[in-house]
Design a protein around this motif. Structure first.
Motif, PDB file in Angstrom:
ATOM      1  N   ALA A   1       0.825  -1.211   0.000  1.00 52.74           N
ATOM      2  CA  ALA A   1       0.000   0.000   0.000  1.00 52.74           C
ATOM      3  C   ALA A   1       0.856   1.256   0.000  1.00 52.74           C
ATOM      4  O   ALA A   1       0.560   2.226  -0.705  1.00 52.74           O
ATOM      5  CB  ALA A   1      -0.940  -0.007   1.200  1.00 52.74           C
ATOM      6  N   ARG A   2       1.940   1.282   0.768  1.00 48.23           N
ATOM      7  CA  ARG A   2       2.814   2.460   0.812  1.00 48.23           C
ATOM      8  C   ARG A   2       3.448   2.712  -0.549  1.00 48.23           C
ATOM      9  O   ARG A   2       3.513   3.854  -1.011  1.00 48.23           O
ATOM     10  CB  ARG A   2       3.904   2.252   1.865  1.00 48.23           C
ATOM     11  N   PHE A   3       3.907   1.661  -1.180  1.00 50.54           N
ATOM     12  CA  PHE A   3       4.560   1.776  -2.481  1.00 50.54           C
ATOM     13  C   PHE A   3       3.603   2.350  -3.524  1.00 50.54           C
ATOM     14  O   PHE A   3       3.942   3.284  -4.266  1.00 50.54           O
ATOM     15  CB  PHE A   3       5.059   0.396  -2.903  1.00 50.54           C
ATOM     16  N   VAL A   4       2.398   1.811  -3.614  1.00 52.40           N
ATOM     17  CA  VAL A   4       1.442   2.280  -4.614  1.00 52.40           C
ATOM     18  C   VAL A   4       0.955   3.682  -4.291  1.00 52.40           C
ATOM     19  O   VAL A   4       0.829   4.537  -5.183  1.00 52.40           O
ATOM     20  CB  VAL A   4       0.257   1.302  -4.726  1.00 52.40           C
ATOM     21  N   GLN A   5       0.693   3.956  -3.022  1.00 58.13           N
ATOM     22  CA  GLN A   5       0.149   5.260  -2.649  1.00 58.13           C
ATOM     23  C   GLN A   5       1.128   6.387  -2.970  1.00 58.13           C
ATOM     24  O   GLN A   5       0.708   7.476  -3.380  1.00 58.13           O
ATOM     25  CB  GLN A   5      -0.217   5.289  -1.166  1.00 58.13           C
ATOM     26  N   GLU A   6       2.406   6.160  -2.795  1.00 59.52           N
ATOM     27  CA  GLU A   6       3.374   7.203  -3.150  1.00 59.52           C
ATOM     28  C   GLU A   6       3.265   7.566  -4.623  1.00 59.52           C
ATOM     29  O   GLU A   6       3.281   8.745  -5.003  1.00 59.52           O
ATOM     30  CB  GLU A   6       4.802   6.746  -2.836  1.00 59.52           C
ATOM     31  N   ARG A   7       3.112   6.575  -5.471  1.00 58.90           N
ATOM     32  CA  ARG A   7       3.020   6.834  -6.899  1.00 58.90           C
ATOM     33  C   ARG A   7       1.673   7.425  -7.288  1.00 58.90           C
ATOM     34  O   ARG A   7       1.607   8.308  -8.141  1.00 58.90           O
ATOM     35  CB  ARG A   7       3.310   5.533  -7.651  1.00 58.90           C
ATOM     36  N   LEU A   8       0.601   6.956  -6.657  1.00 60.79           N
ATOM     37  CA  LEU A   8      -0.713   7.537  -6.912  1.00 60.79           C
ATOM     38  C   LEU A   8      -0.746   9.004  -6.490  1.00 60.79           C
ATOM     39  O   LEU A   8      -1.263   9.865  -7.212  1.00 60.79           O
ATOM     40  CB  LEU A   8      -1.778   6.741  -6.153  1.00 60.79           C
ATOM     41  N   HIS A   9      -0.201   9.294  -5.323  1.00 67.14           N
ATOM     42  CA  HIS A   9      -0.197  10.652  -4.784  1.00 67.14           C
ATOM     43  C   HIS A   9       0.539  11.608  -5.715  1.00 67.14           C
ATOM     44  O   HIS A   9       0.060  12.723  -5.996  1.00 67.14           O
ATOM     45  CB  HIS A   9       0.460  10.627  -3.403  1.00 67.14           C
ATOM     46  N   ARG A  10       1.679  11.187  -6.221  1.00 68.01           N
ATOM     47  CA  ARG A  10       2.471  12.080  -7.060  1.00 68.01           C
ATOM     48  C   ARG A  10       1.925  12.158  -8.481  1.00 68.01           C
ATOM     49  O   ARG A  10       2.040  13.200  -9.142  1.00 68.01           O
ATOM     50  CB  ARG A  10       3.928  11.627  -7.058  1.00 68.01           C
ATOM     51  N   ALA A  11       1.322  11.088  -8.964  1.00 69.48           N
ATOM     52  CA  ALA A  11       0.776  11.098 -10.328  1.00 69.48           C
ATOM     53  C   ALA A  11      -0.468  11.963 -10.440  1.00 69.48           C
ATOM     54  O   ALA A  11      -0.848  12.355 -11.556  1.00 69.48           O
ATOM     55  CB  ALA A  11       0.458   9.676 -10.778  1.00 69.48           C
ATOM     56  N   THR A  12      -1.108  12.268  -9.313  1.00 71.74           N
ATOM     57  CA  THR A  12      -2.322  13.091  -9.330  1.00 71.74           C
ATOM     58  C   THR A  12      -2.093  14.473  -8.727  1.00 71.74           C
ATOM     59  O   THR A  12      -3.055  15.213  -8.511  1.00 71.74           O
ATOM     60  CB  THR A  12      -3.455  12.390  -8.558  1.00 71.74           C
ATOM     61  N   ALA A  13      -0.832  14.822  -8.450  1.00 69.74           N
ATOM     62  CA  ALA A  13      -0.529  16.105  -7.822  1.00 69.74           C
ATOM     63  C   ALA A  13      -0.929  17.264  -8.732  1.00 69.74           C
ATOM     64  O   ALA A  13      -0.868  17.170  -9.962  1.00 69.74           O
ATOM     65  CB  ALA A  13       0.957  16.192  -7.494  1.00 69.74           C
ATOM     66  N   LEU A  14      -1.342  18.362  -8.112  1.00 66.91           N
ATOM     67  CA  LEU A  14      -1.651  19.595  -8.832  1.00 66.91           C
ATOM     68  C   LEU A  14      -0.834  20.744  -8.231  1.00 66.91           C
ATOM     69  O   LEU A  14      -0.815  20.911  -7.013  1.00 66.91           O
ATOM     70  CB  LEU A  14      -3.138  19.911  -8.751  1.00 66.91           C
ATOM     71  N   PRO A  15      -0.171  21.543  -9.099  1.00 74.46           N
ATOM     72  CA  PRO A  15      -0.060  21.343 -10.544  1.00 74.46           C
ATOM     73  C   PRO A  15       0.714  20.072 -10.850  1.00 74.46           C
ATOM     74  O   PRO A  15       1.479  19.594 -10.017  1.00 74.46           O
ATOM     75  CB  PRO A  15       0.705  22.598 -11.007  1.00 74.46           C
ATOM     76  N   PRO A  16       0.550  19.517 -12.050  1.00 73.02           N
ATOM     77  CA  PRO A  16       1.197  18.242 -12.367  1.00 73.02           C
ATOM     78  C   PRO A  16       2.717  18.312 -12.246  1.00 73.02           C
ATOM     79  O   PRO A  16       3.334  19.305 -12.643  1.00 73.02           O
ATOM     80  CB  PRO A  16       0.774  17.990 -13.819  1.00 73.02           C
ATOM     81  N   GLU A  17       3.289  17.262 -11.666  1.00 73.00           N
ATOM     82  CA  GLU A  17       4.748  17.179 -11.580  1.00 73.00           C
ATOM     83  C   GLU A  17       5.386  16.864 -12.920  1.00 73.00           C
ATOM     84  O   GLU A  17       6.537  17.224 -13.165  1.00 73.00           O
ATOM     85  CB  GLU A  17       5.163  16.090 -10.585  1.00 73.00           C
ATOM     86  N   ALA A  18       4.690  16.147 -13.783  1.00 70.19           N
ATOM     87  CA  ALA A  18       5.289  15.643 -15.017  1.00 70.19           C
ATOM     88  C   ALA A  18       5.628  16.775 -15.979  1.00 70.19           C
ATOM     89  O   ALA A  18       4.782  17.606 -16.312  1.00 70.19           O
ATOM     90  CB  ALA A  18       4.346  14.662 -15.686  1.00 70.19           C
TER      91      ALA A  18
END
Length: 409
Positions: free
Chosen positions: A156-173
């Motif tokens: 859960a920790r591993f996936v949540q870190e990626r989910l949290h950053r992939a949906t950040a606003l403004p986008p990190e990408a």
């Protein structure tokens, strides 16, 4: 006086170049061996007319490599997602395209990664907080940064870190204009200016006679064979990669994220039109596969998502390429494990690992970067070669070796 012993780097991808530059900036003599005609590894960008990448596409602006590259003038021109394109983000859910994801998914994504337990799988934890439908959709959405067929089964920790950053606003990408190969070009040139000796078309099948530490910056499979160490294993993803060029249609979606099953299509020419000829759009997607499932299953999934988002894609296709990436998509952590449990960077006796499946923190390419920095730091300490940082070329910087094409590195 710093030691003149050489630090050897095997592998010229993002991790290897990061390690070589770090060591050279501290005064070490560095020789880097790259098996292919040009450095870059999976960060290479194909030559025109379609500038495709096998590995990294986006660079997260809050990651540690952003500041490091920018400080050295290696970041280069970056493209952010245009606002008009962000409005064309589509979610495939319940067999239909939708403009918004479930609200419960967004609420779940806002939770700090530290709230998610290491010992639980993501589905169990997310279901308790958002219900089964949102948990399933969130796991599938997070697959864009996981390349895994069953993200809900991971920590859960591993996936949540990626989910949290992939949906950040403004986008990190953000996206290097011209593809990741442009960043690699600048890194290669910087390494040469620092005096790094780069040998291309130089496959290393056994450890060379050593006059100093060795950094093995290859895939974990290659490192296991080279070091004859069966302990060098860690789970990774398995995914079909699809590159597709279509004649431009102004109503094409920007991204189609499949929330019914892990799958992702992105129109990369939306932020960087230089990646394809005028009048064409370049789509790239990834569709994870379970072990032993045939590549054809991933292709069928891709075509179903194309049918939903680009109904006339077959008539508009001008170029297509398919591949299957197995064990080349970065580490995944199962319940009860974290990045600290992955193969250690320090292998003893002056041998160090770098890459995206070793014990280093971060998301996507950040793991390779962080491990490259750590491996170089440990190698410098071992050799006694650390000296004052050097950021300009020595007077006798060597010329590139035959076959090294900096333009297409």
């Amino acid at each position: 006086m710093p030691s003149t012993r050489t630090i050897t780097v095997i592998g010229g991808g993002f991790a290897g170049l990061t390690a070589a530059i770090t060591a050279a900036e501290s005064g070490a003599r560095v020789t880097l061996y790259e098996a292919h005609r040009a450095p870059g590894g999976r960060a290479r960008t194909a030559g025109g007319p379609y500038r495709t990448n096998e590995g990294p596409h986006a660079l997260y602006c809050r990651g540690p490599h952003w500041a490091w590259l920018k400080q050295r003038g290696l970041l280069g021109p970056m493209a952010a997602v245009p606002l008009r394109e962000a409005a064309r983000f589509r979610f495939h859910r319940g067999g239909a395209l939708r403009r918004t994801p479930p609200a419960a998914l967004l609420r779940l994504a806002r939770r700090a990664p530290e709230q998610a337990p290491v010992d639980s799988d993501f589905t169990t934890w997310a279901t308790a907080h958002a219900g089964p439908a949102a948990a399933r959709a969130a796991a599938h959405y997070a697959a864009v940064a996981l390349f895994h067929h069953d993200p809900g089964s991971l920590s859960a920790r591993f996936v949540q870190e990626r989910l949290h950053r992939a949906t950040a606003l403004p986008p990190e990408a953000h996206y290097p204009r011209g593809g990741w190969g442009e960043v690699i070009d600048r890194m290669v040139a910087h390494a040469w200016n620092l005096g790094v000796r780069i040998e291309t078309s130089a496959r290393v099948d056994a450890l060379p006679h050593r006059t100093g530490p060795v950094i093995v910056a290859t895939s974990l499979d290659a490192a296991r064979r080279l070091l004859k160490d069966p302990a060098l294993t860690w789970p990774s993803g398995r995914t079909v990669l699809l590159d597709l060029a279509l004649r431009t249609h102004r109503k094409d979606p920007f991204i189609v994220s499949d929330l019914d099953a892990p799958g992702w299509l992105e129109r990369f020419t939306a932020q960087d039109p230089s990646l394809a000829p005028a009048g064409e759009q370049l789509l790239q997607g990834q569709f994870p596969l379970a072990p032993h499932r045939p590549k054809a299953d991933g292709i069928a999934h891709a075509e179903r998502l194309l049918d939903a988002g680009f109904p006339d894609w077959r008539e508009r296709t001008t170029w297509r390429r398919e591949a299957l990436a197995h064990g080349r998509t970065g580490a995944v952590d199962h319940p009860g494990t974290t990045w600290r449990d992955r193969p250690a960077i320090d292998r003893g006796d002056g041998i160090y690992l770098a890459g995206d499946q070793v014990a280093a923190p971060g998301v996507l390419a950040e793991v390779a970067f962080t491990s490259g920095i750590e491996a170089a730091t440990l190698a410098l300490r071992h050799s006694g070669a650390a000296g004052p940082a050097r950021t300009t070329a020595p007077a006798s910087a060597p010329a590139p070796s035959p076959g090294l094409d900096l333009k297409h590195a």
